[in-house]
Design a protein around this motif. Structure first.
Motif, PDB file in Angstrom:
ATOM      1  N   PHE A 121     -53.344  35.291 -22.835  1.00 35.93           N
ATOM      2  CA  PHE A 121     -53.070  33.881 -23.113  1.00 35.93           C
ATOM      3  C   PHE A 121     -51.894  33.816 -24.078  1.00 35.93           C
ATOM      4  CE2 PHE A 121     -57.486  33.734 -21.854  1.00 35.93           C
ATOM      5  CZ  PHE A 121     -57.640  32.516 -21.226  1.00 35.93           C
ATOM      6  N   VAL A 122     -50.857  33.081 -23.692  1.00 36.81           N
ATOM      7  CA  VAL A 122     -49.743  32.825 -24.599  1.00 36.81           C
ATOM      8  C   VAL A 122     -49.665  31.311 -24.720  1.00 36.81           C
ATOM      9  CG1 VAL A 122     -47.292  33.160 -25.070  1.00 36.81           C
ATOM     10  CG2 VAL A 122     -48.548  34.893 -23.792  1.00 36.81           C
ATOM     11  N   ARG A 123     -49.906  30.797 -25.927  1.00 36.38           N
ATOM     12  CA  ARG A 123     -49.943  29.351 -26.195  1.00 36.38           C
ATOM     13  C   ARG A 123     -50.889  28.626 -25.242  1.00 36.38           C
ATOM     14  NH1 ARG A 123     -44.990  26.338 -28.563  1.00 36.38           N
ATOM     15  NH2 ARG A 123     -46.417  26.090 -30.276  1.00 36.38           N
ATOM     16  N   ASP A 124     -52.064  29.151 -25.062  1.00 35.39           N
ATOM     17  CA  ASP A 124     -53.110  28.549 -24.226  1.00 35.39           C
ATOM     18  C   ASP A 124     -52.797  28.534 -22.728  1.00 35.39           C
ATOM     19  OD1 ASP A 124     -55.336  28.169 -25.698  1.00 35.39           O
ATOM     20  OD2 ASP A 124     -54.997  26.051 -26.138  1.00 35.39           O
ATOM     21  N   VAL A 125     -51.759  29.259 -22.304  1.00 32.90           N
ATOM     22  CA  VAL A 125     -51.475  29.398 -20.880  1.00 32.90           C
ATOM     23  C   VAL A 125     -51.944  30.791 -20.470  1.00 32.90           C
ATOM     24  CG1 VAL A 125     -49.702  29.369 -19.090  1.00 32.90           C
ATOM     25  CG2 VAL A 125     -49.490  27.852 -21.064  1.00 32.90           C
ATOM     26  N   LYS A 126     -52.692  30.861 -19.383  1.00 37.01           N
ATOM     27  CA  LYS A 126     -53.373  32.108 -19.021  1.00 37.01           C
ATOM     28  C   LYS A 126     -52.624  32.873 -17.929  1.00 37.01           C
ATOM     29  CE  LYS A 126     -57.772  33.305 -16.838  1.00 37.01           C
ATOM     30  NZ  LYS A 126     -59.038  32.732 -16.438  1.00 37.01           N
ATOM     31  N   ASP A 127     -52.601  34.194 -18.074  1.00 38.70           N
ATOM     32  CA  ASP A 127     -52.114  35.089 -17.031  1.00 38.70           C
ATOM     33  C   ASP A 127     -53.205  36.125 -16.819  1.00 38.70           C
ATOM     34  OD1 ASP A 127     -50.756  36.646 -15.229  1.00 38.70           O
ATOM     35  OD2 ASP A 127     -49.069  37.111 -16.543  1.00 38.70           O
ATOM     36  N   GLU A 128     -53.843  36.060 -15.662  1.00 36.45           N
ATOM     37  CA  GLU A 128     -54.907  37.014 -15.350  1.00 36.45           C
ATOM     38  C   GLU A 128     -54.283  38.146 -14.540  1.00 36.45           C
ATOM     39  OE1 GLU A 128     -59.532  36.922 -13.891  1.00 36.45           O
ATOM     40  OE2 GLU A 128     -58.431  35.081 -14.213  1.00 36.45           O
ATOM     41  N   ILE A 129     -54.403  39.360 -15.039  1.00 42.30           N
ATOM     42  CA  ILE A 129     -53.767  40.503 -14.419  1.00 42.30           C
ATOM     43  C   ILE A 129     -54.591  40.963 -13.210  1.00 42.30           C
ATOM     44  CG2 ILE A 129     -52.801  42.804 -14.837  1.00 42.30           C
ATOM     45  CD1 ILE A 129     -51.703  40.400 -16.602  1.00 42.30           C
ATOM     46  N   ARG A 130     -53.948  41.001 -12.042  1.00 41.38           N
ATOM     47  CA  ARG A 130     -54.646  41.360 -10.802  1.00 41.38           C
ATOM     48  C   ARG A 130     -54.394  42.813 -10.383  1.00 41.38           C
ATOM     49  NH1 ARG A 130     -56.753  36.745 -10.155  1.00 41.38           N
ATOM     50  NH2 ARG A 130     -55.727  34.764  -9.979  1.00 41.38           N
ATOM     51  N   THR A 131     -53.234  43.347 -10.760  1.00 42.62           N
ATOM     52  CA  THR A 131     -52.930  44.756 -10.464  1.00 42.62           C
ATOM     53  C   THR A 131     -52.358  45.390 -11.726  1.00 42.62           C
ATOM     54  OG1 THR A 131     -50.690  44.216  -9.723  1.00 42.62           O
ATOM     55  CG2 THR A 131     -52.392  44.318  -8.027  1.00 42.62           C
ATOM     56  N   ASP A 132     -52.496  46.701 -11.841  1.00 43.43           N
ATOM     57  CA  ASP A 132     -51.979  47.401 -13.025  1.00 43.43           C
ATOM     58  C   ASP A 132     -50.471  47.189 -13.144  1.00 43.43           C
ATOM     59  OD1 ASP A 132     -54.557  48.272 -13.217  1.00 43.43           O
ATOM     60  OD2 ASP A 132     -54.094  50.410 -13.110  1.00 43.43           O
ATOM     61  N   ILE A 133     -50.010  46.971 -14.389  1.00 42.02           N
ATOM     62  CA  ILE A 133     -48.587  46.758 -14.664  1.00 42.02           C
ATOM     63  C   ILE A 133     -48.182  47.742 -15.747  1.00 42.02           C
ATOM     64  CG2 ILE A 133     -46.846  45.091 -15.416  1.00 42.02           C
ATOM     65  CD1 ILE A 133     -48.915  42.887 -14.782  1.00 42.02           C
ATOM     66  N   LYS A 134     -47.000  48.304 -15.623  1.00 38.43           N
ATOM     67  CA  LYS A 134     -46.521  49.269 -16.614  1.00 38.43           C
ATOM     68  C   LYS A 134     -45.342  48.691 -17.389  1.00 38.43           C
ATOM     69  CE  LYS A 134     -48.048  53.501 -14.398  1.00 38.43           C
ATOM     70  NZ  LYS A 134     -49.183  53.696 -15.214  1.00 38.43           N
TER      71      LYS A 134
ATOM     72  N   VAL B 254     -44.453  46.356 -20.047  1.00 39.50           N
ATOM     73  CA  VAL B 254     -44.213  44.926 -19.863  1.00 39.50           C
ATOM     74  C   VAL B 254     -44.382  44.154 -21.172  1.00 39.50           C
ATOM     75  CG1 VAL B 254     -46.604  44.441 -19.227  1.00 39.50           C
ATOM     76  CG2 VAL B 254     -44.799  42.954 -18.359  1.00 39.50           C
ATOM     77  N   THR B 255     -43.693  43.032 -21.271  1.00 35.21           N
ATOM     78  CA  THR B 255     -43.889  42.082 -22.366  1.00 35.21           C
ATOM     79  C   THR B 255     -44.205  40.729 -21.746  1.00 35.21           C
ATOM     80  OG1 THR B 255     -42.435  43.232 -23.907  1.00 35.21           O
ATOM     81  CG2 THR B 255     -42.801  40.905 -24.324  1.00 35.21           C
ATOM     82  N   PHE B 256     -45.273  40.098 -22.214  1.00 31.84           N
ATOM     83  CA  PHE B 256     -45.662  38.767 -21.768  1.00 31.84           C
ATOM     84  C   PHE B 256     -45.164  37.773 -22.805  1.00 31.84           C
ATOM     85  CE2 PHE B 256     -48.732  41.754 -20.117  1.00 31.84           C
ATOM     86  CZ  PHE B 256     -48.922  41.351 -18.805  1.00 31.84           C
ATOM     87  N   PHE B 257     -44.541  36.677 -22.354  1.00 27.27           N
ATOM     88  CA  PHE B 257     -44.043  35.661 -23.265  1.00 27.27           C
ATOM     89  C   PHE B 257     -44.141  34.288 -22.606  1.00 27.27           C
ATOM     90  CE2 PHE B 257     -40.583  37.441 -20.832  1.00 27.27           C
ATOM     91  CZ  PHE B 257     -39.861  36.327 -20.397  1.00 27.27           C
ATOM     92  N   TYR B 258     -43.997  33.252 -23.399  1.00 28.98           N
ATOM     93  CA  TYR B 258     -44.121  31.868 -22.937  1.00 28.98           C
ATOM     94  C   TYR B 258     -42.738  31.314 -22.608  1.00 28.98           C
ATOM     95  CZ  TYR B 258     -45.388  26.884 -23.100  1.00 28.98           C
ATOM     96  OH  TYR B 258     -45.595  25.574 -22.801  1.00 28.98           O
ATOM     97  N   GLU B 259     -42.627  30.675 -21.420  1.00 31.11           N
ATOM     98  CA  GLU B 259     -41.352  30.061 -21.054  1.00 31.11           C
ATOM     99  C   GLU B 259     -41.622  28.918 -20.079  1.00 31.11           C
ATOM    100  OE1 GLU B 259     -37.536  32.387 -20.281  1.00 31.11           O
ATOM    101  OE2 GLU B 259     -38.171  31.811 -18.248  1.00 31.11           O
ATOM    102  N   ASN B 260     -41.163  27.727 -20.423  1.00 30.21           N
ATOM    103  CA  ASN B 260     -41.272  26.542 -19.551  1.00 30.21           C
ATOM    104  C   ASN B 260     -42.690  26.283 -19.048  1.00 30.21           C
ATOM    105  OD1 ASN B 260     -38.482  26.176 -19.819  1.00 30.21           O
ATOM    106  ND2 ASN B 260     -38.072  27.481 -18.058  1.00 30.21           N
ATOM    107  N   GLY B 261     -43.666  26.429 -19.912  1.00 29.83           N
ATOM    108  CA  GLY B 261     -45.047  26.121 -19.552  1.00 29.83           C
ATOM    109  C   GLY B 261     -45.782  27.212 -18.802  1.00 29.83           C
ATOM    110  N   PHE B 262     -45.164  28.389 -18.651  1.00 25.99           N
ATOM    111  CA  PHE B 262     -45.802  29.496 -17.943  1.00 25.99           C
ATOM    112  C   PHE B 262     -45.739  30.764 -18.772  1.00 25.99           C
ATOM    113  CE2 PHE B 262     -44.277  26.672 -14.590  1.00 25.99           C
ATOM    114  CZ  PHE B 262     -45.413  26.531 -13.807  1.00 25.99           C
ATOM    115  N   VAL B 263     -46.657  31.695 -18.483  1.00 22.46           N
ATOM    116  CA  VAL B 263     -46.583  33.024 -19.075  1.00 22.46           C
ATOM    117  C   VAL B 263     -45.676  33.841 -18.163  1.00 22.46           C
ATOM    118  CG1 VAL B 263     -47.847  35.112 -19.696  1.00 22.46           C
ATOM    119  CG2 VAL B 263     -48.882  32.879 -20.088  1.00 22.46           C
ATOM    120  N   ARG B 264     -44.599  34.361 -18.733  1.00 24.50           N
ATOM    121  CA  ARG B 264     -43.642  35.164 -17.965  1.00 24.50           C
ATOM    122  C   ARG B 264     -43.834  36.632 -18.324  1.00 24.50           C
ATOM    123  NH1 ARG B 264     -42.020  31.601 -14.257  1.00 24.50           N
ATOM    124  NH2 ARG B 264     -40.988  29.821 -15.157  1.00 24.50           N
TER     125      ARG B 264
END
Length: 183
Positions: free
Chosen positions: A147-160, A162-172
């Motif tokens: 969750f970045v600023r209350d926006v959720k990103d649920e990981i479905r496959t393994d990722i190597k 990576v940095t998750f950040f908030y942009e335009n209302g979405f987790v990028r």
């Protein structure tokens, strides 16, 4: 785990294998989640954890008060109907009626105060300059929730890497950014 600023895990075994972690600015680790999907892993950044917990408490309290108000209103309505039929209520029912009306007013006042505080906290959270990020040098396993600023990103496959950040209302998701350890 709750941190007012950052949660930084460094070293060979810098892994977050499960649990619920809150940080205002940043969470950084080598591994997030577990390959077998063992325990739930939730990471939240970009919000003040204490304000978020207070908002949750306020929401729960408002729900409880709404239920009590509904029950209170039904009791008042029953006594009013009894008054219409009998014209005069027995003394104990009359006292109960007055107590119910006073409690209804207290509930309405308390709900209004909680609503005001809730709106105030929401505006303070929106004004937060810190957006927050989650950086993972190794692997983020499927099943982790970011969750970045209350926006959720649920990981479905393994990722190597990576940095998750908030942009335009979405987790990028972007290229891995190492945390600044000089701060």
């Amino acid at each position: 785990v709750t941190a007012r600023k950052r949660i930084l895990l460094q070293g060979k075994r810098a892994a977050i294998l499960g649990g619920h972690l809150f940080a205002t600015e940043e969470i950084s680790a080598k591994t997030v989640g577990s390959s077998g999907g063992g325990s739930e892993t939730i990471l939240e950044v970009g919000l003040d954890p204490q304000l978020k917990q207070r908002m949750t408490y306020i929401a729960d309290t408002k729900n409880a008060l709404a239920k009590e108000l509904e029950e209170n209103s039904l009791n008042i309505q029953t006594l009013e109907n009894m008054r219409k039929v009998r014209r005069v209520l027995p003394p104990e029912k009359d006292e109960q009626f007055r107590m119910l009306q006073m409690r209804r007013q207290e509930i309405e006042n308390e709900t209004a105060q909680l609503e005001e505080e809730f709106v105030d906290i929401q505006s303070r959270l929106r004004e937060l300059k810190i957006i927050g990020k989650v950086s993972v040098a190794g692997t983020v396993h499927a099943g982790a929730k970011i969750f970045v600023r209350d926006v959720k990103d649920e990981i479905r496959t393994d990722i190597k890497s990576v940095t998750f950040f908030y942009e335009n209302g979405f987790v990028r998701r972007g290229k891995y950014e190492a945390p600044d350890t000089n701060i």
